[in-house]
Design an enzyme around this catalytic site. Structure first.
Site, mmCIF file in Angstrom:
data_model
loop_
_atom_site.group_PDB
_atom_site.id
_atom_site.type_symbol
_atom_site.label_atom_id
_atom_site.label_comp_id
_atom_site.label_asym_id
_atom_site.label_seq_id
_atom_site.Cartn_x
_atom_site.Cartn_y
_atom_site.Cartn_z
ATOM 1 N N ARG A 515 75.447 31.709 -16.571
ATOM 2 C CA ARG A 515 74.471 31.141 -15.545
ATOM 3 C C ARG A 515 73.692 30.048 -16.257
ATOM 4 N NH1 ARG A 515 71.425 34.313 -11.318
ATOM 5 N NH2 ARG A 515 73.056 35.781 -11.485
ATOM 6 N N VAL A 521 78.271 31.203 -12.871
ATOM 7 C CA VAL A 521 79.817 30.958 -13.080
ATOM 8 C C VAL A 521 80.566 32.479 -13.226
ATOM 9 C CG1 VAL A 521 81.537 29.887 -14.530
ATOM 10 C CG2 VAL A 521 79.262 28.931 -14.544
ATOM 11 N N ASP A 630 73.771 14.990 -19.622
ATOM 12 C CA ASP A 630 73.247 16.276 -20.064
ATOM 13 C C ASP A 630 74.129 17.005 -21.225
ATOM 14 O OD1 ASP A 630 71.368 18.311 -19.965
ATOM 15 O OD2 ASP A 630 72.116 19.409 -17.999
#
Ligand SMILES: *[C@@H]1O[C@H](CO)[C@@H](O)[C@H](O)[C@H]1NC(C)=O
Ligand SMILES: *[C@@H]1O[C@H](CO)[C@@H](O)[C@H](O)[C@H]1NC(C)=O
Ligand SMILES: *[C@@H]1O[C@H](CO)[C@@H](O)[C@H](O)[C@H]1NC(C)=O
Ligand SMILES: *[C@@H]1O[C@H](CO)[C@@H](O)[C@H](O)[C@H]1NC(C)=O
Ligand SMILES: *[C@@H]1O[C@H](CO)[C@@H](O)[C@H](O)[C@H]1NC(C)=O
Ligand SMILES: *[C@@H]1O[C@H](CO)[C@@H](O)[C@H](O)[C@H]1NC(C)=O
Ligand SMILES: *[C@@H]1O[C@H](CO)[C@@H](O)[C@H](O)[C@H]1NC(C)=O
Ligand SMILES: CC(=O)N[C@H]1CO[C@H](CO)[C@@H](O)[C@@H]1O
Length: 801
Positions: A515, A521, A630
């Site tokens: 998560r 997921v 990211d």
């Protein structure tokens, strides 16, 4: 039936007549028996393989010129897989391919002269047959193969056709041409499969990447069998450990591995309904890395959607019709006096007269001035490469260093414009002019250039003068719509899933495995038994998911999570990726609730190398120079062997948060991992990932997250800054005792001190405030690999690039 009836008396001779008559028996035949032949005049006089996929006979290569070839009978335009004698076409009248009574198969020209032969006379040769594999064989009665076309490939390898010690594949000279060009694929003396440019003037190897040694390219020199083959599923394996798969892996597709005229090695699959070819793998996504494209002194770069060649200032094209002839000087070179013309972000590969480390630019220039054969220098942070010849030039934003061309002092070296180089950007939407689609069009550009091979009609390599002295090698000839189609078919294994399908695969989203910011997921199993991770992206998506993902769906690297496809139905936006067994890195290094055991040092080092390689691939090898934006431990997944796989790359541009025009909108990273330029107005470049990588390195060494660095009320950024300052001081002090204090105490001193120091040193350089001072991911990979101390694993890196 004792007496044959009158009817059979007539019938048998008739049957014999039909069997023996060449025209009647030839139509659907896959073999030639002794004494029969194929003639050039009759286009239907060919052999067809039993499955009808391949045909063999005379192939028209120009007005009244024919070659003895094997081609795919199903492609829209005949695609040639093999040619008997490439540089010797025969006449359109009277030429014959004959299987003689003496067992020899020959190609005879109009005057009866034998131009080619299988040399199987006086053997037991009994028939010639075109097999379903596309192999043309001469066999004896027992079925033993005496000669086969698979032993002498031209520019193409078919499934099950191996490349071995003695075989060399040569590219075609031009699109549609059957004669051979300058590029070759072969097993080198050190057992490595390589691509070489072997031009009239110079030759050099360009694949695997010549900037790295064999092992850093994931190859090996230790298997001397020199054997590589593509299997029927689309998997290629080589004895030097090279392995890759077609993006549409699976049986049933006709495929070919072709060394194209542009020097790129591509795997193609035939779409049986459209009967056209699509690329399902390629050796060099960035064409400018291929040597010889722009000739001597020429510079290859990417402009908008095209690969272009240009000449340096004061140089001009040697031959206006052919870039491969390169550029020539417009001035007279004299060694008496010298000045230097600066070309930033430009590299000319190879032909170093010598090599110096840690010298100043002035001394480097002096070295060049002293030797009359020096044509210029390349200078990269203290490293000096005087060059005897300028070749394989390329310019791109990720090319480190500057090239200085040698000129007589009388030449003006100022005011001339150096090539314009486009910086990659994180978010295509920030610049609508070069939004995702148009930049990918560069890719379309050469696909259509390839399309020319099929279509014969536009076989020119068209060169048009550009407005600013730029010349296009590959002009786009087709309209974007059809190009997009071609593009879509390339990513054919990347596909759209239905919501129903994914619901079934995840058993109604039962098994949650993670998560994060991007969504929840789930683990699932597809109908073809592939285990996958399905990520629910929610409705916070902008743009058409399929269009945005089709580029990253093509990306394939061992350190990047493979993306299989997506689903976009109403509010349902899901991403389907490879399932990675051991979860994300944060769980392993931060040891959440003491569940996971502590990650050992060698695993940490391996992860550091793998993540760097994955990012280097995104930044430098990938078509679009993808920036992750990211990078953090949560986005680094580990497989069963602790090989890292980076997740969520290319997703940055999908997020609704970045609305153009608002400042905060630019920010896409995660607190603590974000480079300072996110909060300033500087353009975002790949160096933001380098910064985040630096943070992750520190975390791995220390075994604690940046959030734990926070002291009292102080900001993470401030604490990180002072930590970096402190480490910088320690590194400069030359002592070693501090290393132990920094490294994760849970390792109880079980770590490699040299490696730890190197990791800290790299981390500190990645965390430079000034992004220009941070290293590129490529150079990080270089430095790390030279400290990878596994026995047998790495040779010393080649000094001479
Ligand atoms: C047959 O022999 C000739 C002469 O030695 C040679 O040039 C030719 O390449 C051979 N043909 C094949 C198919 O190997
Ligand atoms: C060498 O390569 C061959 C062919 O790919 C393979 O069968 C063999 O197992 C390899 N040998 C070693 C020692 O890896
Ligand atoms: C072949 O092309 C057709 C028509 O564009 C397309 O619908 C089909 O999915 C393609 N097949 C494969 C295997 O890519
Ligand atoms: C360069 O030097 C050579 C001899 O050292 C001399 O013959 C020649 O004229 C000089 N050329 C120029 C352009 O000064
Ligand atoms: C220039 O460099 C080449 C290659 O190192 C060397 O062979 C040659 O002798 C040098 N010439 C001079 C004048 O130093
Ligand atoms: C590209 O951008 C410039 C300035 O932003 C604009 O004037 C031009 O029309 C744009 N070109 C295209 C093709 O969109
Ligand atoms: C095949 O050839 C024809 C005629 O030369 C041409 O019009 C057509 O575009 C070609 N098709 C492909 C798929 O290249
Ligand atoms: C810590 C952890 O999750 N280890 C697992 C990594 O993957 C292997 C193989 O899948 C498992 O056996 C480990 O338990």
């Amino acid at each position: 039936m004792k007496n044959p009836s009158p009817l059979t008396n007539i019938f048998i001779p008739l049957l014999l007549f039909l069997l023996l008559s060449p025209s009647a028996s030839r139509a659907e035949q896959s073999f030639l028996s002794k004494g029969s032949s194929l003639s050039v005049e009759d286009a239907s006089d060919i052999l067809i393989s039993p499955s009808r996929s391949y045909a063999c006979g005379f192939y028209n290569i120009g007005s009244n010129a024919y070659a003895f070839s094997i081609w795919f009978s199903d492609s829209v335009n005949k695609t040639v897989a093999w040619t008997a004698i490439q540089d010797h076409p025969v006449n359109g009248h009277g030429s014959k391919i004959s299987f003689r009574k003496d067992g020899d198969m020959i190609l005879a020209d109009t005057d009866g002269k034998v131009v080619w032969s299988t040399n199987t006379s006086s053997t037991q040769a009994d028939r010639v047959q075109l097999l379903d594999t596309g192999n043309l064989v001469v066999k004896d009665p027992s079925g033993k193969i005496l000669w086969q076309s698979f032993d002498s490939p031209t520019d193409t390898l078919l499934p099950k056709q191996p490349i071995t010690k003695t075989i060399r594949i040569a590219s075609a000279a031009a699109p549609g041409s059957l004669s051979s060009g300058y590029y070759g694929l072969y097993f080198d003396n050190d057992n490595v499969l390589r691509l070489i440019y072997d031009g009239p003037e110079v030759s050099s190897i360009y694949w695997p990447n010549p900037d790295y040694d064999v092992f850093a390219n994931d190859r090996t020199i230790y298997n001397s069998s020199r054997y590589a083959v593509l299997d029927e599923m689309g998997n290629f394996f080589s004895s030097d450990q090279l392995a890759f798969s077609a993006s549409d892996m699976g049986s049933g597709n006709l495929r070919r591995l072709t060394l194209d005229y542009d020097g790129n090695l591509r795997l193609y699959s035939l779409n049986e309904s459209k009967r056209t070819w699509s690329v399902t793998w390629e050796a060099l996504p960035q064409l400018c890395r291929i040597h010889g494209l722009c000739g001597r002194n020429g510079i290859c770069t990417y402009m908008r959607s095209n690969v272009v060649c240009s000449c340096p200032p004061h140089y001009e094209m040697s031959d206006r019709r052919d870039w491969r002839k390169g550029c020539k000087r417009k001035f007279h070179m004299s060694c008496n006096t010298t000045s230097f013309l600066e070309l930033p972000k430009t590299d000319f590969w190879g032909y170093d007269l010598t090599y110096w480390e840690s010298i100043s630019l002035e001394d480097c220039k002096k070295t060049c001035e002293e030797n009359c054969s020096c044509e210029g220098i390349r200078y990269v942070s203290g490293k000096c490469y005087p060059k005897s010849l300028l070749s394989n030039g390329r310019a791109s934003p990720d090319t480190p260093g500057i090239t200085y061309l040698r000129m007589p002092a009388s030449m003006s070296t100022s005011g001339s414009s150096a090539p314009q180089i486009h910086e990659p950007i994180c978010n295509a939407r920030e610049d609508e002019n070069s939004s995702g689609k148009t930049r990918w069009a560069y890719f379309y550009g050469f696909i259509s250039a390839f399309g020319a091979i099929e279509s014969q009609q536009d076989r020119r390599m068209d060169c048009n003068p550009g407005s600013s002295g730029w010349w296009f090698i590959f002009r786009r000839e087709r309209k974007p719509t059809s190009l997009e189609e071609g593009y879509r078919s390339i990513s054919s294994q990347f596909r759209r899933f239905t919501y129903k399908e994914l619901k079934r695969a995840t058993r109604k989203f039962m098994d949650e495995i993670g998560r994060g910011g991007a969504g929840v997921v789930y683990k699932g199993v597809l109908d073809d038994k592939r285990v996958v991770a399905v990520k629910k992206l929610g409705d916070a998506i902008q743009g058409e998911l399929g269009a945005e993902l089709s580029l990253i769906g093509r990306i394939y690297h061992k350190n990047l999570v493979r993306i299989w496809g997506f689903c976009s139905e109403g509010a349902h936006n899901l991403l389907v990726t490879e399932y990675v067994a051991n979860g994300s890195l944060d769980k392993h290094i931060f040891g959440e609730h003491g569940t996971a055991s502590v990650l050992g040092w060698s695993e940490r080092f391996k992860i550091a190398v793998g993540v760097a390689q994955g990012l280097a691939y995104l930044h430098h090898e990938c078509l679009e120079w993808v920036i992750h934006c990211d990078v953090k431990p949560e986005n680094i997944l580990l497989d069963g062997e602790f090989e890292p796989k980076i997740a969520d790359f290319g997703l940055a541009k999908l997020s609704k948060r970045d609305v153009v025009g608002s400042d905060i909108s630019r920010i896409r990273g995660t607190r603590g991992y974000m480079a300072p330029e996110w909060t300033t107005n500087l353009p975002i470049t790949a160096k933001v990932d380098v910064y985040s990588y630096g943070v992750v390195l520190l975390e791995m060494v220390k075994g604690s997250g940046v959030s734990n660095l926070m002291v009292h009320e102080e900001e993470v950024e401030g604490t990180l800054k002072s930590l970096v300052r402190m480490l910088k001081g320690k590194l400069e002090s030359g002592e070693e005792s501090w290393v132990e204090e920094i490294v994760d105490s849970r390792l109880n001193g079980h770590f490699n001190c040299k490696q730890a120091e190197k990791l800290v040193e790299i981390a500190v350089s990645c965390l430079e405030e000034d992004r220009n001072k941070r290293p590129t991911m490529d150079s990080v990979v270089h430095s790390l690999l030279s400290y990878d101390d596994e026995p047998s694993s790495h040779e010393k890196l080649a000094v001479n690039r």
